[in-house]
Design a protein around this motif. Structure first.
Motif, PDB file in Angstrom:
ATOM      1  N   LEU A 160     -14.911   4.570   5.086  1.00  0.00           N
ATOM      2  CA  LEU A 160     -13.837   4.109   4.198  1.00  0.00           C
ATOM      3  C   LEU A 160     -13.174   5.256   3.438  1.00  0.00           C
ATOM      4  CD1 LEU A 160     -15.471   0.909   2.622  1.00  0.00           C
ATOM      5  CD2 LEU A 160     -13.819   1.026   4.497  1.00  0.00           C
ATOM      6  N   LEU A 161     -13.619   6.488   3.670  1.00  0.00           N
ATOM      7  CA  LEU A 161     -13.148   7.599   2.854  1.00  0.00           C
ATOM      8  C   LEU A 161     -11.644   7.815   2.947  1.00  0.00           C
ATOM      9  CD1 LEU A 161     -13.742   9.924   0.946  1.00  0.00           C
ATOM     10  CD2 LEU A 161     -14.288  11.351   2.932  1.00  0.00           C
ATOM     11  N   ALA A 162     -11.060   7.720   4.135  1.00  0.00           N
ATOM     12  CA  ALA A 162      -9.624   7.966   4.291  1.00  0.00           C
ATOM     13  C   ALA A 162      -8.813   6.961   3.490  1.00  0.00           C
ATOM     14  CB  ALA A 162      -9.238   7.916   5.761  1.00  0.00           C
ATOM     15  N   ASP A 163      -9.205   5.698   3.535  1.00  0.00           N
ATOM     16  CA  ASP A 163      -8.481   4.667   2.789  1.00  0.00           C
ATOM     17  C   ASP A 163      -8.721   4.809   1.289  1.00  0.00           C
ATOM     18  OD1 ASP A 163      -7.510   3.696   5.157  1.00  0.00           O
ATOM     19  OD2 ASP A 163      -8.955   2.055   5.306  1.00  0.00           O
ATOM     20  N   PHE A 164      -9.960   5.109   0.902  1.00  0.00           N
ATOM     21  CA  PHE A 164     -10.270   5.385  -0.507  1.00  0.00           C
ATOM     22  C   PHE A 164      -9.392   6.528  -1.009  1.00  0.00           C
ATOM     23  CE2 PHE A 164     -12.433   8.087  -3.561  1.00  0.00           C
ATOM     24  CZ  PHE A 164     -12.924   7.210  -4.504  1.00  0.00           C
ATOM     25  N   TRP A 165      -9.340   7.584  -0.256  1.00  0.00           N
ATOM     26  CA  TRP A 165      -8.625   8.799  -0.645  1.00  0.00           C
ATOM     27  C   TRP A 165      -7.130   8.528  -0.805  1.00  0.00           C
ATOM     28  CZ3 TRP A 165     -10.201  12.970  -2.818  1.00  0.00           C
ATOM     29  CH2 TRP A 165      -9.446  14.134  -2.800  1.00  0.00           C
ATOM     30  N   GLN A 166      -6.586   7.699   0.047  1.00  0.00           N
ATOM     31  CA  GLN A 166      -5.154   7.387  -0.022  1.00  0.00           C
ATOM     32  C   GLN A 166      -4.797   6.764  -1.369  1.00  0.00           C
ATOM     33  OE1 GLN A 166      -3.520   5.247   3.373  1.00  0.00           O
ATOM     34  NE2 GLN A 166      -2.015   4.213   2.066  1.00  0.00           N
ATOM     35  N   VAL A 167      -5.591   5.805  -1.803  1.00  0.00           N
ATOM     36  CA  VAL A 167      -5.330   5.133  -3.081  1.00  0.00           C
ATOM     37  C   VAL A 167      -5.662   6.052  -4.250  1.00  0.00           C
ATOM     38  CG1 VAL A 167      -5.865   3.138  -4.523  1.00  0.00           C
ATOM     39  CG2 VAL A 167      -5.831   2.898  -2.041  1.00  0.00           C
ATOM     40  N   MET A 213     -18.711   2.956  -1.289  1.00  0.00           N
ATOM     41  CA  MET A 213     -17.280   2.877  -1.542  1.00  0.00           C
ATOM     42  C   MET A 213     -16.805   1.441  -1.364  1.00  0.00           C
ATOM     43  SD  MET A 213     -15.538   6.208   0.218  1.00  0.00           S
ATOM     44  CE  MET A 213     -15.641   7.806  -0.586  1.00  0.00           C
ATOM     45  N   PHE A 214     -15.769   1.090  -2.126  1.00  0.00           N
ATOM     46  CA  PHE A 214     -15.128  -0.215  -2.017  1.00  0.00           C
ATOM     47  C   PHE A 214     -13.625   0.008  -1.907  1.00  0.00           C
ATOM     48  CE2 PHE A 214     -19.143  -0.928  -4.013  1.00  0.00           C
ATOM     49  CZ  PHE A 214     -19.555  -2.191  -3.630  1.00  0.00           C
ATOM     50  N   VAL A 215     -12.994  -0.696  -0.978  1.00  0.00           N
ATOM     51  CA  VAL A 215     -11.542  -0.598  -0.814  1.00  0.00           C
ATOM     52  C   VAL A 215     -10.970  -1.990  -0.665  1.00  0.00           C
ATOM     53  CG1 VAL A 215      -9.630   0.325   0.544  1.00  0.00           C
ATOM     54  CG2 VAL A 215     -11.742   1.660   0.311  1.00  0.00           C
ATOM     55  N   VAL A 216      -9.946  -2.298  -1.460  1.00  0.00           N
ATOM     56  CA  VAL A 216      -9.222  -3.565  -1.375  1.00  0.00           C
ATOM     57  C   VAL A 216      -7.955  -3.337  -0.558  1.00  0.00           C
ATOM     58  CG1 VAL A 216      -7.997  -5.363  -2.659  1.00  0.00           C
ATOM     59  CG2 VAL A 216     -10.138  -4.400  -3.561  1.00  0.00           C
ATOM     60  N   TYR A 217      -7.658  -4.303   0.326  1.00  0.00           N
ATOM     61  CA  TYR A 217      -6.507  -4.202   1.218  1.00  0.00           C
ATOM     62  C   TYR A 217      -5.536  -5.355   0.979  1.00  0.00           C
ATOM     63  CZ  TYR A 217      -9.481  -0.935   3.794  1.00  0.00           C
ATOM     64  OH  TYR A 217     -10.287   0.113   4.148  1.00  0.00           O
ATOM     65  N   SER A 218      -4.279  -5.073   1.213  1.00  0.00           N
ATOM     66  CA  SER A 218      -3.243  -6.096   1.161  1.00  0.00           C
ATOM     67  C   SER A 218      -3.314  -6.953   2.425  1.00  0.00           C
ATOM     68  CB  SER A 218      -1.874  -5.438   1.072  1.00  0.00           C
ATOM     69  OG  SER A 218      -1.547  -4.820   2.304  1.00  0.00           O
ATOM     70  N   PRO A 219      -2.595  -8.081   2.455  1.00  0.00           N
ATOM     71  CA  PRO A 219      -2.560  -8.887   3.692  1.00  0.00           C
ATOM     72  C   PRO A 219      -2.054  -8.097   4.892  1.00  0.00           C
ATOM     73  CG  PRO A 219      -1.700 -10.138   1.850  1.00  0.00           C
ATOM     74  CD  PRO A 219      -1.876  -8.734   1.359  1.00  0.00           C
ATOM     75  N   GLU A 220      -1.297  -7.035   4.630  1.00  0.00           N
ATOM     76  CA  GLU A 220      -0.779  -6.178   5.716  1.00  0.00           C
ATOM     77  C   GLU A 220      -1.744  -5.030   6.032  1.00  0.00           C
ATOM     78  OE1 GLU A 220       1.920  -8.644   3.836  1.00  0.00           O
ATOM     79  OE2 GLU A 220       1.049  -6.870   2.850  1.00  0.00           O
ATOM     80  N   HIS A 221      -2.951  -5.092   5.461  1.00  0.00           N
ATOM     81  CA  HIS A 221      -4.034  -4.148   5.727  1.00  0.00           C
ATOM     82  C   HIS A 221      -3.766  -2.750   5.146  1.00  0.00           C
ATOM     83  CE1 HIS A 221      -5.183  -7.392   8.334  1.00  0.00           C
ATOM     84  NE2 HIS A 221      -4.127  -7.193   9.106  1.00  0.00           N
ATOM     85  N   GLN A 222      -2.982  -2.701   4.079  1.00  0.00           N
ATOM     86  CA  GLN A 222      -2.750  -1.437   3.382  1.00  0.00           C
ATOM     87  C   GLN A 222      -3.763  -1.301   2.252  1.00  0.00           C
ATOM     88  OE1 GLN A 222       1.224  -0.893   1.833  1.00  0.00           O
ATOM     89  NE2 GLN A 222       0.623   0.821   0.522  1.00  0.00           N
ATOM     90  N   PRO A 223      -4.462  -0.159   2.132  1.00  0.00           N
ATOM     91  CA  PRO A 223      -5.394   0.021   1.004  1.00  0.00           C
ATOM     92  C   PRO A 223      -4.637   0.088  -0.318  1.00  0.00           C
ATOM     93  CG  PRO A 223      -5.167   2.063   2.266  1.00  0.00           C
ATOM     94  CD  PRO A 223      -4.445   1.006   3.043  1.00  0.00           C
ATOM     95  N   VAL A 224      -5.079  -0.716  -1.292  1.00  0.00           N
ATOM     96  CA  VAL A 224      -4.333  -0.810  -2.558  1.00  0.00           C
ATOM     97  C   VAL A 224      -5.220  -0.638  -3.795  1.00  0.00           C
ATOM     98  CG1 VAL A 224      -2.514  -2.244  -1.568  1.00  0.00           C
ATOM     99  CG2 VAL A 224      -4.537  -3.342  -2.546  1.00  0.00           C
ATOM    100  N   ALA A 225      -6.532  -0.613  -3.636  1.00  0.00           N
ATOM    101  CA  ALA A 225      -7.442  -0.372  -4.757  1.00  0.00           C
ATOM    102  C   ALA A 225      -8.748   0.164  -4.197  1.00  0.00           C
ATOM    103  CB  ALA A 225      -7.692  -1.638  -5.569  1.00  0.00           C
ATOM    104  N   CYS A 226      -9.446   0.975  -4.987  1.00  0.00           N
ATOM    105  CA  CYS A 226     -10.690   1.575  -4.484  1.00  0.00           C
ATOM    106  C   CYS A 226     -11.654   1.864  -5.627  1.00  0.00           C
ATOM    107  CB  CYS A 226     -10.387   2.856  -3.711  1.00  0.00           C
ATOM    108  SG  CYS A 226      -9.714   4.199  -4.735  1.00  0.00           S
ATOM    109  N   GLY A 227     -12.929   1.893  -5.290  1.00  0.00           N
ATOM    110  CA  GLY A 227     -13.957   2.217  -6.268  1.00  0.00           C
ATOM    111  C   GLY A 227     -15.107   2.944  -5.601  1.00  0.00           C
TER     112      GLY A 227
END
Length: 337
Positions: free
Chosen positions: A169-176, A207-221
Motif C-alpha cells: 500500500l506504500l505507493a497509494d499511501f505516499w500519494q495522499v 498502513m491504511f488507505v481509503v479509496y474513492s468509488p473510482e479507486h483513487q487513494p484519498v486518505a491514509c494512516g
C-alpha cells in the motif's frame, strides 16, 4: 549500577527489559531507532544502567545527534528515559549528562521526571490524545455520539472503502501523504523511513488507505503497536474530498483494527490544546495526556509563529509536488520534531 554504552548493550536484553520499565512507548523499541538509522543515516547512541548479575536493564535511553543537540527521540512524541523507578531514571540521567559533558540534551517524556533535573527546562505545550477502547467494535460504535456515528457511515454509504496492509500500500499511501504535507506547507519524511519501519517486526506497523468509488487513494494512516496501545503518528487526507469525510472512515478502520488485535488504547498522536486537530481527536472521546519535554535550552522544541515561518509555509505550498517530494526529505531529516 554500571553505565553501559552502545557497544556493550544487547538488543535482546534491551527488548526484554522494556516491559518492566515505566515511561515506555513503541518508540523506545529497538527497531524504531534502527529504522531511523536505515532511512536517514543517523547512528543511534544507546545507554543503559545494568546491575551485576541482573537479567534486565534498570534504565535505558537512545540519543540521536541533531546539530549540536542530542535528542531522545526524534520524529516522535515520547521516547525519553525508561526506567524501573524514578531513582534509576535520575541515575541514568546524571551519568548521561556527565558523558555528554555539557552538550545540549532534549528528552521527550510521557511523565514528569522526579525530581526536576537541574538545568533542564520543562515544556508542556503539547499533549497526546488517547482513547480507551471498548471490548468490541459494536460497543465502540455505540459509545460514540449519534453525529459521529453518522459521519463514520457517510463515506461507506457513498462507496468509499479502506484497505489495510503493508508495503503493497506504500505507493497509494505516499500519494495522499505527500500531497497533504505540501498543502500544509511542511516537508515530508523520506519514503525510506516508512519502508524501514515496516521492515521492523517488533513495531507491528500497518498502513491504511481509503479509496474513492473510482479507486483513487484519498486518505491514509500509519500505525505502530506496543503492549496495549496502538499509535497513529501519521495520517493524511486529500482535502479535495473533504465533503465525503474519508478521514472518518480511515480512523474508524484503524480503531477496529486496534480492537480486533487486542489493543486497549489508541493514541491519536500529538496535538496542541484548542487547535483543530485537538478538537477532531477529542470528538472520538480521546483524552489529553500532557507530554513532558525537557531541554537544556529554554526555547528548544518551540515553534515560533513568526512572519518568516508563515512566509516559508506559503512558498512551500506553491512549489510543484515533484520538487517538494524531492526536497522535503532532505529538509525533514534535519527537523527532529
Amino acid at each position: 549500577m554500571e553505565f553501559l554504552q552502545s557497544a556493550s548493550i544487547s538488543a535482546e536484553l534491551w527488548q526484554a527489559s522494556l516491559p518492566e520499565l515505566s515511561q515506555v512507548s513503541v518508540y523506545q523499541q529497538w527497531g524504531f531507532s534502527e529504522a531511523i538509522a536505515a532511512a536517514y543515516g543517523y547512528q543511534p547512541q544507546r545507554f543503559a544502567l545494568h546491575q551485576t548479575n541482573a537479567s534486565r536493564y534498570s534504565a535505558v535511553v537512545t540519543l540521536f545527534r541533531f546539530g549540536q543537540s542530542w535528542v531522545s527521540l526524534p520524529f516522535c512524541d515520547c521516547g525519553g528515559i525508561a526506567a524501573v523507578d524514578a531513582a534509576a531514571a535520575a541515575q541514568l540521567l546524571d551519568a548521561l549528562r556527565q558523558h555528554l559533558n555539557g552538550q545540549p540534551l532534549i528528552l521527550r517524556q510521557m511523565q514528569q521526571l522526579s525530581p526536576q533535573p537541574d538545568g533542564l527546562h520543562l515544556q508542556q505545550q503539547k499533549v497526546r490524545m488517547v482513547l480507551a477502547l471498548q471490548s468490541d467494535a459494536e460497543a465502540q460504535m455505540q459509545a460514540f455520539k449519534a453525529k459521529l456515528r453518522s459521519q463514520i457511515r457517510k463515506p461507506e454509504k457513498e462507496q468509499f472503502y479502506c484497505k489495510q496492509g503493508g508495503i503493497e500500500l506504500l505507493a497509494d499511501f505516499w500519494q495522499v501523504f505527500t500531497y497533504n504535507m505540501r498543502e500544509l506547507g511542511s516537508p515530508v519524511h523520506s519514503k525510506a523511513l516508512f519502508v524501514a519501519l515496516l521492515q521492523q517486526p517488533d513495531l507491528r506497523s500497518q498502513m491504511f488507505v481509503v479509496y474513492s468509488p473510482e479507486h483513487q487513494p484519498v486518505a491514509c494512516g500509519f500505525v505502530l503497536g506496543y503492549g496495549g496501545m496502538l499509535v497513529n503518528p501519521w495520517a493524511s487526507s486529500d482535502r479535495r474530498f473533504q465533503k465525503h469525510a474519508p478521514n472518518m472512515l480511515l480512523y474508524w478502520q484503524m480503531l477496529q483494527y486496534a480492537i480486533s488485535n487486542g489493543y486497549q488504547q489508541f493514541d491519536f498522536g500529538r496535538s496542541t490544546p484548542g487547535e483543530g486537530t485537538y478538537n477532531f481527536k477529542a470528538q472520538w472521546g480521546a483524552e489529553p495526556e500532557p507530554l513532558h519535554w525537557y531541554s537544556s535550552e529554554a526555547d528548544a522544541g518551540t515553534i515560533a509563529d513568526s512572519r518568516l515561518k508563515q512566509l516559508v509555509i506559503q512558498i512551500w505550498q506553491r512549489l510543484p509536488l515533484p520538487l517538494v517530494n524531492q526536497l522535503g526529505p532532505v529538509l525533514r531529516k534535519r527537523i527532529h520534531l
